[in-house]
Design a protein around this motif. Structure first.
Motif, PDB file in Angstrom:
ATOM      1  N   ARG A 131       0.742  51.115 -23.398  1.00 52.83           N
ATOM      2  CA  ARG A 131      -0.372  50.351 -22.824  1.00 52.83           C
ATOM      3  C   ARG A 131      -0.068  48.858 -22.790  1.00 52.83           C
ATOM      4  N   ARG A 132       0.849  48.379 -23.625  1.00 47.28           N
ATOM      5  CA  ARG A 132       1.193  46.957 -23.622  1.00 47.28           C
ATOM      6  C   ARG A 132       2.139  46.656 -22.463  1.00 47.28           C
ATOM      7  N   ARG A 133       2.107  45.415 -21.987  1.00 50.68           N
ATOM      8  CA  ARG A 133       2.826  45.044 -20.778  1.00 50.68           C
ATOM      9  C   ARG A 133       4.326  44.969 -20.995  1.00 50.68           C
ATOM     10  N   VAL A 134       4.779  44.544 -22.197  1.00 55.01           N
ATOM     11  CA  VAL A 134       6.213  44.341 -22.417  1.00 55.01           C
ATOM     12  C   VAL A 134       6.536  44.574 -23.885  1.00 55.01           C
ATOM     13  N   TYR A 135       7.731  45.101 -24.119  1.00 51.50           N
ATOM     14  CA  TYR A 135       8.196  45.368 -25.481  1.00 51.50           C
ATOM     15  C   TYR A 135       9.168  44.271 -25.915  1.00 51.50           C
ATOM     16  N   ILE A 136       9.028  43.800 -27.152  1.00 48.14           N
ATOM     17  CA  ILE A 136       9.909  42.767 -27.709  1.00 48.14           C
ATOM     18  C   ILE A 136      10.794  43.384 -28.787  1.00 48.14           C
ATOM     19  N   HIS A 137      12.093  43.142 -28.684  1.00 44.88           N
ATOM     20  CA  HIS A 137      13.048  43.580 -29.719  1.00 44.88           C
ATOM     21  C   HIS A 137      13.663  42.328 -30.333  1.00 44.88           C
ATOM     22  N   PRO A 138      13.139  41.868 -31.499  1.00 44.72           N
ATOM     23  CA  PRO A 138      13.553  40.563 -32.024  1.00 44.72           C
ATOM     24  C   PRO A 138      14.700  40.600 -33.026  1.00 44.72           C
ATOM     25  N   ALA A 139      15.262  41.780 -33.323  1.00 47.89           N
ATOM     26  CA  ALA A 139      16.192  41.917 -34.447  1.00 47.89           C
ATOM     27  C   ALA A 139      17.454  41.083 -34.275  1.00 47.89           C
ATOM     28  N   ARG A 140      17.852  40.409 -35.362  1.00 45.33           N
ATOM     29  CA  ARG A 140      19.108  39.652 -35.383  1.00 45.33           C
ATOM     30  C   ARG A 140      20.287  40.497 -35.856  1.00 45.33           C
TER      31      ARG A 140
ATOM     32  N   LYS B 124       6.295  35.667 -17.852  1.00 43.05           N
ATOM     33  CA  LYS B 124       6.333  36.067 -16.441  1.00 43.05           C
ATOM     34  C   LYS B 124       6.046  37.558 -16.277  1.00 43.05           C
ATOM     35  N   LEU B 125       6.575  38.369 -17.160  1.00 46.79           N
ATOM     36  CA  LEU B 125       6.342  39.807 -17.067  1.00 46.79           C
ATOM     37  C   LEU B 125       4.879  40.142 -17.340  1.00 46.79           C
ATOM     38  N   VAL B 126       4.298  39.467 -18.309  1.00 43.26           N
ATOM     39  CA  VAL B 126       2.884  39.709 -18.612  1.00 43.26           C
ATOM     40  C   VAL B 126       2.009  39.284 -17.436  1.00 43.26           C
ATOM     41  N   ALA B 127       2.392  38.214 -16.750  1.00 39.48           N
ATOM     42  CA  ALA B 127       1.591  37.696 -15.639  1.00 39.48           C
ATOM     43  C   ALA B 127       1.783  38.483 -14.346  1.00 39.48           C
ATOM     44  N   ASP B 128       2.866  39.282 -14.257  1.00 44.05           N
ATOM     45  CA  ASP B 128       3.178  39.983 -13.006  1.00 44.05           C
ATOM     46  C   ASP B 128       3.385  41.473 -13.291  1.00 44.05           C
ATOM     47  N   PRO B 129       2.310  42.278 -13.241  1.00 43.41           N
ATOM     48  CA  PRO B 129       2.448  43.714 -13.542  1.00 43.41           C
ATOM     49  C   PRO B 129       3.446  44.424 -12.645  1.00 43.41           C
ATOM     50  N   GLY B 130       3.568  44.017 -11.386  1.00 45.36           N
ATOM     51  CA  GLY B 130       4.524  44.659 -10.489  1.00 45.36           C
ATOM     52  C   GLY B 130       5.952  44.440 -10.933  1.00 45.36           C
ATOM     53  N   GLU B 131       6.279  43.214 -11.287  1.00 43.33           N
ATOM     54  CA  GLU B 131       7.625  42.920 -11.778  1.00 43.33           C
ATOM     55  C   GLU B 131       7.893  43.641 -13.090  1.00 43.33           C
ATOM     56  N   ALA B 132       6.858  43.731 -13.938  1.00 40.02           N
ATOM     57  CA  ALA B 132       7.012  44.450 -15.209  1.00 40.02           C
ATOM     58  C   ALA B 132       7.320  45.924 -14.966  1.00 40.02           C
ATOM     59  N   ARG B 133       6.629  46.538 -14.008  1.00 37.92           N
ATOM     60  CA  ARG B 133       6.886  47.951 -13.711  1.00 37.92           C
ATOM     61  C   ARG B 133       8.299  48.152 -13.168  1.00 37.92           C
TER      62      ARG B 133
ATOM     63  N   PRO C 264      20.471  42.768 -17.969  1.00 34.34           N
ATOM     64  CA  PRO C 264      19.252  41.968 -17.831  1.00 34.34           C
ATOM     65  C   PRO C 264      18.186  42.633 -16.977  1.00 34.34           C
ATOM     66  N   GLU C 265      18.562  43.606 -16.155  1.00 34.10           N
ATOM     67  CA  GLU C 265      17.592  44.265 -15.280  1.00 34.10           C
ATOM     68  C   GLU C 265      16.488  44.981 -16.041  1.00 34.10           C
ATOM     69  N   VAL C 266      16.717  45.269 -17.325  1.00 34.38           N
ATOM     70  CA  VAL C 266      15.712  45.995 -18.110  1.00 34.38           C
ATOM     71  C   VAL C 266      14.556  45.089 -18.515  1.00 34.38           C
ATOM     72  N   GLY C 267      14.655  43.803 -18.269  1.00 31.11           N
ATOM     73  CA  GLY C 267      13.603  42.852 -18.608  1.00 31.11           C
ATOM     74  C   GLY C 267      14.174  41.493 -18.893  1.00 31.11           C
ATOM     75  N   ALA C 268      14.732  41.343 -20.072  1.00 34.90           N
ATOM     76  CA  ALA C 268      15.405  40.101 -20.454  1.00 34.90           C
ATOM     77  C   ALA C 268      16.275  40.383 -21.667  1.00 34.90           C
ATOM     78  N   VAL C 269      17.500  39.867 -21.628  1.00 30.92           N
ATOM     79  CA  VAL C 269      18.442  39.997 -22.747  1.00 30.92           C
ATOM     80  C   VAL C 269      19.082  38.626 -22.933  1.00 30.92           C
ATOM     81  N   SER C 270      18.782  37.976 -24.058  1.00 32.48           N
ATOM     82  CA  SER C 270      19.297  36.624 -24.243  1.00 32.48           C
ATOM     83  C   SER C 270      19.276  36.255 -25.717  1.00 32.48           C
ATOM     84  N   ALA C 271      20.208  35.385 -26.106  1.00 36.46           N
ATOM     85  CA  ALA C 271      20.188  34.794 -27.442  1.00 36.46           C
ATOM     86  C   ALA C 271      19.354  33.520 -27.474  1.00 36.46           C
ATOM     87  N   ASP C 272      18.848  33.104 -26.327  1.00 39.39           N
ATOM     88  CA  ASP C 272      17.995  31.925 -26.214  1.00 39.39           C
ATOM     89  C   ASP C 272      16.542  32.382 -26.299  1.00 39.39           C
TER      90      ASP C 272
END
Length: 319
Positions: free
Chosen positions: A220-229, A278-287, A260-268
């Motif tokens: 149900r949430r718009r985007v998943y965050i994976h924060p692990a170092r 941006k993903l939260v603001a744009d449901p179409g792009e998120a899908r 990166p196509e899966v959403g965002a992959v970055s060390a920044d």
């Protein structure tokens, strides 16, 4: 085969016992980490609890070890030495606790027990000496395309975020509150009490939900965050991708290999926060990103290939 193994990492084990073998789980009256058995898991009938006092008379073809202490327990409970009297393999789920220069594996130079890493990154970082090593990456039962994204919120699944802290990336989660409210589920996630400041959204630590409920809540949430170092590729990340969720991933350890196509992959982290907004603001792009994530997960983290590779390894170990 009759495979002796311990219930250690529930999600990994949920995939492992979907194979065509008989899986024997030790049970102690007091339960605990050495004798929890199935622990109420809805696993197939070929997964069988075996009281420890019955193990000496139980036929076992191979033992799948996941902790060093299990070597001693197998010898004590079965009267057979893993790797010598009983075929054995050792699954290394974790990244080394120290840096790459001080990462000597406890089974380094043992030639009789192959070490199975769950990511190529883990094998790279561990010093296993002359011990035989291989990699069998994660694979999970497909929970299905369930992404709704109807809640403009982000979600993370982090077990024991307070204790694990920086390794799990729990300290990064408040930064994402600049982009959206963040819900955190997992073991002891409810302990999170982080101040986000007046210009930021809320961060809520939630309960440790059963898998089906967790998947519904995530989807149900718009985007998943994976924060692990510093951890192996988290299975909750793999689950989120299978669900069809877009993911924002800290490019560390094996997670850095995701496209990166899966959403965002970055060390920044700033870049990741901007992308989450941006993903939260744009449901179409998120899908669209979620569809790419699901396609990648289906190809790289499927259950069939995972079980096929384990069948081949167990056959070699017992030949």
């Amino acid at each position: 085969m009759r495979v002796l193994c311990w219930h250690v990492h529930g999600t990994w084990h949920d995939a492992f016992v979907r194979g065509g073998h008989e899986y024997l789980l030790p049970v102690l009256n007091e339960g605990g980490q050495w004798g929890r058995g199935r622990a109420g898991r809805a696993w197939p009938e070929n997964v069988r609890d075996v009281p420890v006092d019955e193990l000496p008379g139980t036929a076992v073809d191979v033992v799948v070890l996941q902790r060093v202490e299990e070597i001693r327990l197998t010898e004590r409970w079965l009267g057979r030495r893993p790797g010598i009297d009983l075929p054995a393999v050792y699954v290394e789920h974790n990244t080394p606790p120290g840096g790459a220069s001080v990462s000597r594996h406890p089974l380094a130079d043992r030639r009789d027990i192959p070490i199975v890493h769950v990511t190529d990154f883990n094998r790279l970082m561990w010093d296993c000496g002359t011990a035989p090593t291989t990699v069998i990456g994660h694979g999970i039962p497909d929970p299905g395309q369930r992404y709704l994204g109807d809640l403009p919120r982000a979600v993370a699944v982090v077990n024991e975020p307070v204790r694990r802290g920086r390794a799990a990336g729990a300290d990064l989660l408040p930064a994402f509150c600049a982009a959206a409210p963040v819900d955190v589920f997992g073991i002891k996630a409810a302990e999170l009490r982080l101040e986000t400041g007046p210009s930021r959204h809320e961060l809520l630590g939630g309960p440790d939900l059963p898998m089906g409920e967790l998947h519904r809540a995530m989807a149900r949430r718009r985007v998943y965050i994976h924060p692990a170092r510093w951890t192996s590729l988290g299975l909750s990340l793999v689950e989120a991708m299978h669900l069809g969720m877009p993911v924002a991933v800290v490019a560390s350890t094996a997670a850095a290999t995701l496209p990166p196509e899966v959403g965002a992959v970055s060390a920044d982290v700033d870049e990741l926060v901007d992308r989450v907004a941006k993903l939260v603001a744009d449901p179409g792009e998120a899908r669209e990103a979620g569809a790419a994530a699901r396609e990648y997960a289906s190809i790289h983290f499927g259950l069939e290939d995972f079980l096929r590779r384990w069948d081949a390894l167990l056959a070699r170990a017992t030949s």
